[in-house]
Design a protein around this motif. Structure first.
Motif, mmCIF file in Angstrom:
data_model
loop_
_atom_site.group_PDB
_atom_site.id
_atom_site.type_symbol
_atom_site.label_atom_id
_atom_site.label_comp_id
_atom_site.label_asym_id
_atom_site.label_seq_id
_atom_site.Cartn_x
_atom_site.Cartn_y
_atom_site.Cartn_z
ATOM 1 N N LEU A 406 2.398 -10.783 -23.433
ATOM 2 C CA LEU A 406 2.889 -11.444 -22.097
ATOM 3 C C LEU A 406 3.624 -10.471 -21.167
ATOM 4 O O LEU A 406 3.808 -10.526 -19.925
ATOM 5 N N SER A 407 4.722 -9.860 -21.903
ATOM 6 C CA SER A 407 5.498 -8.776 -21.247
ATOM 7 C C SER A 407 4.664 -7.696 -20.291
ATOM 8 O O SER A 407 5.012 -7.430 -19.307
ATOM 9 N N HIS A 408 3.722 -7.164 -20.869
ATOM 10 C CA HIS A 408 2.519 -6.253 -20.168
ATOM 11 C C HIS A 408 2.181 -7.216 -18.836
ATOM 12 O O HIS A 408 2.098 -6.470 -17.930
ATOM 13 N N ILE A 409 1.724 -8.421 -18.919
ATOM 14 C CA ILE A 409 1.176 -9.205 -17.836
ATOM 15 C C ILE A 409 2.385 -9.314 -16.790
ATOM 16 O O ILE A 409 1.923 -8.843 -15.543
ATOM 17 N N VAL A 410 3.362 -9.586 -17.240
ATOM 18 C CA VAL A 410 4.404 -9.821 -16.356
ATOM 19 C C VAL A 410 4.940 -8.700 -15.530
ATOM 20 O O VAL A 410 4.856 -8.538 -14.213
ATOM 21 N N LEU A 411 4.940 -7.435 -16.432
ATOM 22 C CA LEU A 411 5.524 -6.370 -15.587
ATOM 23 C C LEU A 411 4.374 -5.778 -14.631
ATOM 24 O O LEU A 411 4.622 -5.247 -13.477
ATOM 25 N N ARG A 412 2.872 -6.159 -15.079
ATOM 26 C CA ARG A 412 1.902 -5.538 -14.113
ATOM 27 C C ARG A 412 2.067 -6.429 -12.847
ATOM 28 O O ARG A 412 1.580 -5.898 -11.829
ATOM 29 N N ARG A 413 2.320 -7.753 -13.007
ATOM 30 C CA ARG A 413 2.164 -8.351 -11.666
ATOM 31 C C ARG A 413 3.436 -8.295 -10.781
ATOM 32 O O ARG A 413 3.623 -8.310 -9.764
ATOM 33 N N ARG A 414 4.553 -8.262 -11.418
ATOM 34 C CA ARG A 414 5.985 -8.183 -10.790
ATOM 35 C C ARG A 414 6.419 -6.933 -10.528
ATOM 36 O O ARG A 414 7.114 -6.634 -9.317
ATOM 37 N N GLU A 415 6.196 -5.858 -11.158
ATOM 38 C CA GLU A 415 6.577 -4.488 -10.722
ATOM 39 C C GLU A 415 5.233 -3.599 -10.685
ATOM 40 O O GLU A 415 4.891 -2.703 -11.711
ATOM 41 N N PRO A 416 4.273 -3.836 -9.710
ATOM 42 C CA PRO A 416 3.120 -3.088 -9.792
ATOM 43 C C PRO A 416 3.556 -1.458 -9.373
ATOM 44 O O PRO A 416 2.621 -0.788 -9.656
ATOM 45 N N GLU A 417 4.503 -1.277 -8.702
ATOM 46 C CA GLU A 417 4.757 -0.018 -8.313
ATOM 47 C C GLU A 417 5.684 0.712 -9.300
ATOM 48 O O GLU A 417 5.996 2.000 -9.245
ATOM 49 N N LEU A 418 5.819 0.328 -10.560
ATOM 50 C CA LEU A 418 6.656 0.911 -11.600
ATOM 51 C C LEU A 418 5.834 2.143 -11.963
ATOM 52 O O LEU A 418 4.701 2.010 -12.452
#
Length: 497
Positions: A406-418
């Protein structure tokens, strides 16, 4: 100062459990706090990390998985192993990306802390601790059983053997991480070589008729010779399909001690999983086909039973018996390491009592090794029930898998430019597959041993009460995982401005 925070002059800055911003009124205590809580950097290259990933798991090839035959039959366990292999593959690809973004000792806790906040970080870290504290206790019991069956020095399985295991191998860890990981690599290499030699010998006796020789339960829905316990048996076999891979997700816990973790972590995770897949398929087929699924489904040492067709020990079965002991030692040894690093990271950040993260002159978290070791020894000596403790460990593992995915999913959607030095093939779709399968595996733990699952749930609840009532008000803002989350919160605030 934020409400609910109590702080003494000598304490490091704390956060209040919100989005991660440091307490603006806290005085900077300097570097003394973190200086007493540092690990030895650059101790492990990708080869040692790969060996660590295999070592976490290799004992599962020697015992435990075969009980899944009594839950799902050969076909049911085969499908369960395939699905759990897919889950671990998707999870490992997601963790490779996350560990390249945040290469700290927090591992899963650090990933979830960035994506899901303090509650998500604690939920994930605690689930990982349940896995890594209980699994060594269970394996110490299995080591005692092997020592007794081999008649080594006339010893019987019991607390003296468990005590020697914990004292000896924790002592090596206290010596230093580089020495510990090299020892683990050597023992793991012996165990892997033994599995391949076993397979060569077992395949000479292979018979396809033995794969589906378990009697069919005519009352089970969808039952057949390949699925003797029906379709539900596939689901019930999930936890045992996991035993071929359980623990490989712990590789990122060595990130702070790795050489060039951004490059070495993804490579080590992928390589170790590839090795484990080969060992799982070869071991499963060879053992089941050599003697028959029915003969090994309840055996404590299924590989040895598979080789002793006439019931008498052979030179090869004795060798595999000794090698099984080496495999158990490798997993026991490496799981102690993983548990100590997760405990170290949670303690350093204030989620658990801070004294647990103090390190020695050799940069080992000595209390993080000794206290979980004492708990594990006490559990092993008082219960002697390794199977139940492993089921509780699987319960914790499945929760952590779901939260890390779930953490991976959230970071991909919330911080795509990370910045992502490594990117997961398939992106959020890959981690979504891992998330769904982890939830199914969590439910399966209740199908196998409901009491064990509820005991683990009770431990989880007590830990969460401690966090809710105390530690979330005393988090350390300067811990690496907390600083990373605070930076993200600040950047988000600037973006909104």
């Amino acid at each position: 100062m934020a409400e609910g925070i109590t702080q003494h002059p000598a304490e490091p800055p704390t956060t209040s459990g919100g989005p991660g911003a440091p307490d603006p009124g806290a005085a900077d205590p300097g570097a003394a706090y973190l200086r007493r809580r540092t690990l030895r950097q650059g101790s492990a290259g990708w080869l040692l990390l790969t060996g660590l990933g295999v070592a976490y798991v290799v004992s599962g090839d020697f015992s435990g998985w075969n009980i899944g035959l009594s839950e799902g039959g050969f076909g049911g366990l085969a499908i369960a192993m395939l699905l759990m292999g897919v889950m671990y593959a998707c999870l490992v690809f997601a963790l490779a990306e996350l560990s390249a973004i945040l290469p700290t000792a927090g591992g899963g806790y650090g990933f979830a802390r960035r994506a899901l906040g303090t509650w998500g970080g604690f939920l994930t870290g605690t689930a990982i601790l349940i896995e890594y504290v209980l699994a060594p206790a269970a394996i110490s019991i299995f080591i005692g059983d092997y020592v007794e069956s081999l008649r080594l020095f006339g010893l019987e399985s019991g607390w003296p053997v468990y005590l020697v295991c914990f004292a000896l191998f924790i002592g090596i860890h206290l010596w230093g991480v580089g020495e510990a990981l090299r020892f683990s690599l050597v023992v793991t290499a012996v165990a892997v070589a033994a599995l391949l030699i076993f397979a060569v010998g077992a395949f000479t006796e292979f018979s396809a008729d033995g794969l589906n020789d378990i009697p069919v339960d005519q009352n089970a829905f969808g039952a057949s010779s390949w699925l003797p316990f029906g379709l539900l048996g596939i689901w019930a076999a999930f936890p045992f399909g996991m035993w071929f891979f359980l623990g490989v997700e712990g590789v990122p816990l060595a990130a702070e001690e790795a050489k060039d973790p951004v490059r070495s972590m993804p490579k080590a995770l992928a390589t170790s999983l590839a090795v484990l897949v080969v060992l799982a398929v070869v071991t499963f087929l060879a053992a089941s086909g050599a003697r028959g699924s029915a003969a090994i489904q309840e055996a404590g040492n299924p590989l040895v039973v598979a080789l002793e067709g006439g019931g008498e020990p052979t030179a090869l079965s004795r060798f595999v018996n000794y090698a099984g002991l080496a495999g158990l030692v490798a997993s026991f040894f490496s799981l102690i390491y993983a548990g100590s690093r997760q405990l170290f990271a949670l303690s350093r950040a204030g989620y658990l009592p801070r004294f647990l993260s103090l390190t020695s002159r050799r940069k080992s978290p000595y209390l993080g090794l000794l206290i979980p070791g004492a708990i594990g020894f006490a559990l092993a000596a008082s219960t002697g029930d390794g199977a139940r403790m492993l089921n509780m460990a699987v319960f914790g593992a499945t929760i952590s898998y779901a939260l890390m995915a779930l953490s991976h999913i959230v970071l991909r959607r919330r911080e795509p430019e990370l910045p992502r030095p490594y990117r997961t093939p398939g992106g959020a779709l890959t981690s979504s597959v891992a998330f769904v399968l982890a939830l199914f595996a969590l439910v399966a733990t209740f199908l196998v041993d409901r009491e064990a699952a509820f005991i683990a749930l009770g431990v989880y609840a007590v830990a969460l009460a401690y966090f809710a009532l105390y530690s979330r008000h005393h988090l350390v803002a300067r811990a690496p995982e907390e600083e990373f989350a605070a930076l993200a919160a600040a950047e988000a605030e600037l973006g909104r401005s």
